[in-house]
Write a protein that holds these residues in place. Structure first.
Motif, PDB file in Angstrom:
ATOM      1  N   VAL A 168      48.369  69.257  28.884  1.00 39.68           N
ATOM      2  CA  VAL A 168      48.129  70.061  27.696  1.00 39.68           C
ATOM      3  C   VAL A 168      47.440  69.174  26.669  1.00 39.68           C
ATOM      4  CG1 VAL A 168      49.164  71.523  25.926  1.00 39.68           C
ATOM      5  CG2 VAL A 168      50.180  71.422  28.211  1.00 39.68           C
ATOM      6  N   GLY A 169      46.205  69.461  26.386  1.00 43.19           N
ATOM      7  CA  GLY A 169      45.435  68.676  25.440  1.00 43.19           C
ATOM      8  C   GLY A 169      43.948  68.898  25.639  1.00 43.19           C
ATOM      9  N   PRO A 170      43.139  68.445  24.697  1.00 47.38           N
ATOM     10  CA  PRO A 170      41.686  68.658  24.817  1.00 47.38           C
ATOM     11  C   PRO A 170      41.077  67.926  25.998  1.00 47.38           C
ATOM     12  CG  PRO A 170      42.207  67.246  22.939  1.00 47.38           C
ATOM     13  CD  PRO A 170      43.504  67.774  23.448  1.00 47.38           C
ATOM     14  N   VAL A 171      41.611  66.758  26.375  1.00 48.82           N
ATOM     15  CA  VAL A 171      41.132  66.000  27.532  1.00 48.82           C
ATOM     16  C   VAL A 171      42.336  65.625  28.388  1.00 48.82           C
ATOM     17  CG1 VAL A 171      39.072  65.097  26.398  1.00 48.82           C
ATOM     18  CG2 VAL A 171      41.222  63.839  26.222  1.00 48.82           C
ATOM     19  N   GLY A 172      42.095  65.400  29.675  1.00 47.96           N
ATOM     20  CA  GLY A 172      43.171  65.036  30.575  1.00 47.96           C
ATOM     21  C   GLY A 172      43.655  63.620  30.353  1.00 47.96           C
ATOM     22  N   HIS A 173      44.838  63.312  30.847  1.00 50.29           N
ATOM     23  CA  HIS A 173      45.391  61.969  30.677  1.00 50.29           C
ATOM     24  C   HIS A 173      44.720  60.997  31.648  1.00 50.29           C
ATOM     25  CE1 HIS A 173      47.711  62.163  34.408  1.00 50.29           C
ATOM     26  NE2 HIS A 173      48.132  63.363  34.048  1.00 50.29           N
ATOM     27  N   PRO A 174      44.740  59.704  31.343  1.00 48.51           N
ATOM     28  CA  PRO A 174      44.061  58.722  32.193  1.00 48.51           C
ATOM     29  C   PRO A 174      44.939  58.104  33.272  1.00 48.51           C
ATOM     30  CG  PRO A 174      44.718  57.680  30.155  1.00 48.51           C
ATOM     31  CD  PRO A 174      45.220  59.105  30.082  1.00 48.51           C
ATOM     32  N   PHE A 175      46.135  58.619  33.505  1.00 51.03           N
ATOM     33  CA  PHE A 175      47.053  57.989  34.448  1.00 51.03           C
ATOM     34  C   PHE A 175      46.602  58.240  35.888  1.00 51.03           C
ATOM     35  CE2 PHE A 175      50.097  59.306  30.916  1.00 51.03           C
ATOM     36  CZ  PHE A 175      49.822  58.153  30.194  1.00 51.03           C
ATOM     37  N   LYS A 176      46.776  57.235  36.735  1.00 47.15           N
ATOM     38  CA  LYS A 176      46.403  57.336  38.153  1.00 47.15           C
ATOM     39  C   LYS A 176      47.585  57.896  38.939  1.00 47.15           C
ATOM     40  CE  LYS A 176      43.297  53.343  37.863  1.00 47.15           C
ATOM     41  NZ  LYS A 176      42.970  52.012  38.430  1.00 47.15           N
ATOM     42  N   SER A 177      47.773  59.179  38.874  1.00 46.67           N
ATOM     43  CA  SER A 177      48.934  59.814  39.512  1.00 46.67           C
ATOM     44  C   SER A 177      48.540  60.960  40.428  1.00 46.67           C
ATOM     45  CB  SER A 177      49.904  60.318  38.446  1.00 46.67           C
ATOM     46  OG  SER A 177      49.255  61.219  37.557  1.00 46.67           O
ATOM     47  N   CYS A 178      47.285  61.032  40.852  1.00 45.72           N
ATOM     48  CA  CYS A 178      46.844  62.141  41.701  1.00 45.72           C
ATOM     49  C   CYS A 178      47.332  61.910  43.129  1.00 45.72           C
ATOM     50  CB  CYS A 178      45.324  62.267  41.667  1.00 45.72           C
ATOM     51  SG  CYS A 178      44.697  63.682  42.615  1.00 45.72           S
ATOM     52  N   ARG A 179      47.926  62.923  43.708  1.00 48.87           N
ATOM     53  CA  ARG A 179      48.418  62.874  45.082  1.00 48.87           C
ATOM     54  C   ARG A 179      47.721  63.911  45.962  1.00 48.87           C
ATOM     55  NH1 ARG A 179      53.014  62.633  41.778  1.00 48.87           N
ATOM     56  NH2 ARG A 179      54.076  60.607  41.816  1.00 48.87           N
ATOM     57  N   GLY A 180      46.586  64.390  45.534  1.00 46.74           N
ATOM     58  CA  GLY A 180      45.865  65.397  46.279  1.00 46.74           C
ATOM     59  C   GLY A 180      45.036  64.811  47.414  1.00 46.74           C
TER      60      GLY A 180
END
Length: 436
Positions: A168-180
């Protein structure tokens, strides 16, 4: 106090903390030496690390007075741990451990407690006292959906194109948490896009049962029985009447003829049912074409507060209904079934489903299984984006709560611990490295 008197005594009560448990208090009597003063006792207090000492002075004829302990209680502790992430290879824990269930069963057999009264849902009846609550939960869900459609016009929400994470915010967070898919090639980075309502309110569906005490759904019937939202099915079984989804209502309890067999009681001798009082109106969802954003900032704040109130009303009411109308969840996948026992459809695709022949591992569901909260990172300041190095200082909140907070609503007390409002966020990375 003068230690010249040989009769004066000093009693100490020592509370020893060992592995999170408080050992029984040990009382020791220390006699003062007239050659020394009380300065040695001060060093005793300072040298004891990890030991709580309560000092009590008494004269030769005085009795020990009871020590008053100050207890501080807080229903909502500060800075609670963030919700744990369970991988796809990990089974969900039971709400009540098996060891506790067996221990309670042995206690009942040992004490020979009388059996409890069978609740009305187990004999085919509806609890009339919970009927207004069922309508309240149904309408609260519709209110949350309609308000979120309007709030999404003014509050930006981003969703990853490869996994189910949202921000939730104008831009996405920069954390490396993608598991796709192919997350290793992107080194865990997300590819953000615009999120929709289904990303926030998870469309969790279950089979609609015409008779909740009837035969279990077989694997061959998995496509012939309609599937509806699980919360709606729970409200229907609790007494909400929807013409599109008829259900069987009994006026007399069933008659058990065996352990798993029963017959319906004869209701022909009963008089005609009395005209019921008018039931609460049922709300309907607003079509996507007719959704209009709030016209002003004041309307946005009122809409956010109404959404939060409806969200809490839906969760609290659904939790009460689940205590009387059982809900099952698969321990390996998100499949939910509203009924006394799970269905037999072999459509589980979780880890090692081949060993179970696609069958679900049913267990008692909790509220988060029926209404997933979808935790997201809390943004303290919308004008500033989150920093990757300060990840441990940020908190999390359910997506619905975070949307309403950014829209101007006040933060509920029960969500403040996980949102970490009392944690000071460093202004720079150098300042964060100085934090112990």
């Amino acid at each position: 106090m003068d230690c010249g008197c040989l009769h004066s005594q000093l009693s100490t009560t020592v509370l020893v903390y060992s592995k999170g448990r408080i050992q029984p208090p040990k009382v020791r009597i220390l006699r003062c030496n007239p050659q020394y003063n009380l300065s040695s006792l001060d060093s005793l207090q300072q040298s004891c690390s990890g030991v709580a000492i309560q000092l009590k002075f008494r004269g030769p004829s005085e009795k020990l007075r009871p020590v008053r302990a100050a207890v501080i209680r807080c229903d909502h502790p500060q800075n609670a741990d963030l919700p744990r992430y369970y991988s796809r290879k990990e089974k969900k824990p039971f709400p009540i451990p098996i060891v506790e269930l067996r221990r309670a069963a042995r206690e009942r057999m040992k004490n020979r407690l009388p059996k409890r009264r069978v609740p009305p849902p187990k004999i085919g009846l509806v609890i009339k006292s919970l009927l207004p609550l069922a309508y309240n939960v149904f309408n609260a869900r519709i209110t949350v959906i309609n308000n979120l459609k309007r709030l999404l016009k003014v509050v930006p929400v981003n969703g990853c194109k490869w996994c189910n994470e949202i921000h939730v915010g104008p831009v996405g967070h920069p954390f490396k948490s993608c598991r796709g898919s192919q997350a290793s090639k992107r080194k865990g980075h997300h590819e953000w896009g615009k999120a929709v309502l289904e990303d926030i309110m998870v469309p969790l569906e279950s089979y609609h049962l015409y008779d909740r005490l009837g035969k279990r759904i077989s694997h061959e019937e998995r496509f012939s029985i309609p599937r509806i939202p699980a919360v709606v099915e729970l409200c229907i079984q609790a007494g909400v009447d929807i013409p599109e989804y008829p259900t069987k209502r009994r006026r007399k309890p069933i008659i058990w003829t065996g352990k798993n067999e029963f017959v319906d009681a004869d209701e022909s001798e009963l008089p005609d049912p009395e005209p019921e009082s008018p039931k609460p109106p049922i709300l309907t969802e607003i079509p996507d074409v007719d959704v209009e954003p709030p016209s002003s900032a004041e309307e946005t704040v009122l809409l956010a507060e109404e959404t939060l109130e409806a969200w809490e009303r839906m969760r609290v009411g659904a939790n009460r209904l689940m205590k009387m109308y059982p809900v099952r969840v698969c321990g390996y996948c998100p499949e939910v079934h509203v009924g006394p026992s799970g269905h037999k459809a072999q459509n589980c695709g979780a880890h090692k489903h081949q060993q179970r022949n696609g069958q679900h591992g049913w267990q008692t569901a909790v509220l988060d299984d029926l209404i997933p909260p979808r935790y997201v990172w809390h943004v303290p300041d919308v004008t500033q984006s989150l920093q990757r190095e300060l990840r441990s200082f940020y908190g999390q909140a359910p997506a619905v709560v975070e949307i309403c907070v950014q829209a101007g609503a006040e933060v509920p007390e029960q969500y403040k611990p996980t949102m970490r409002f009392d944690v000071g966020i460093p202004s720079s990375i150098k300042e964060a490295e100085m934090v112990v």
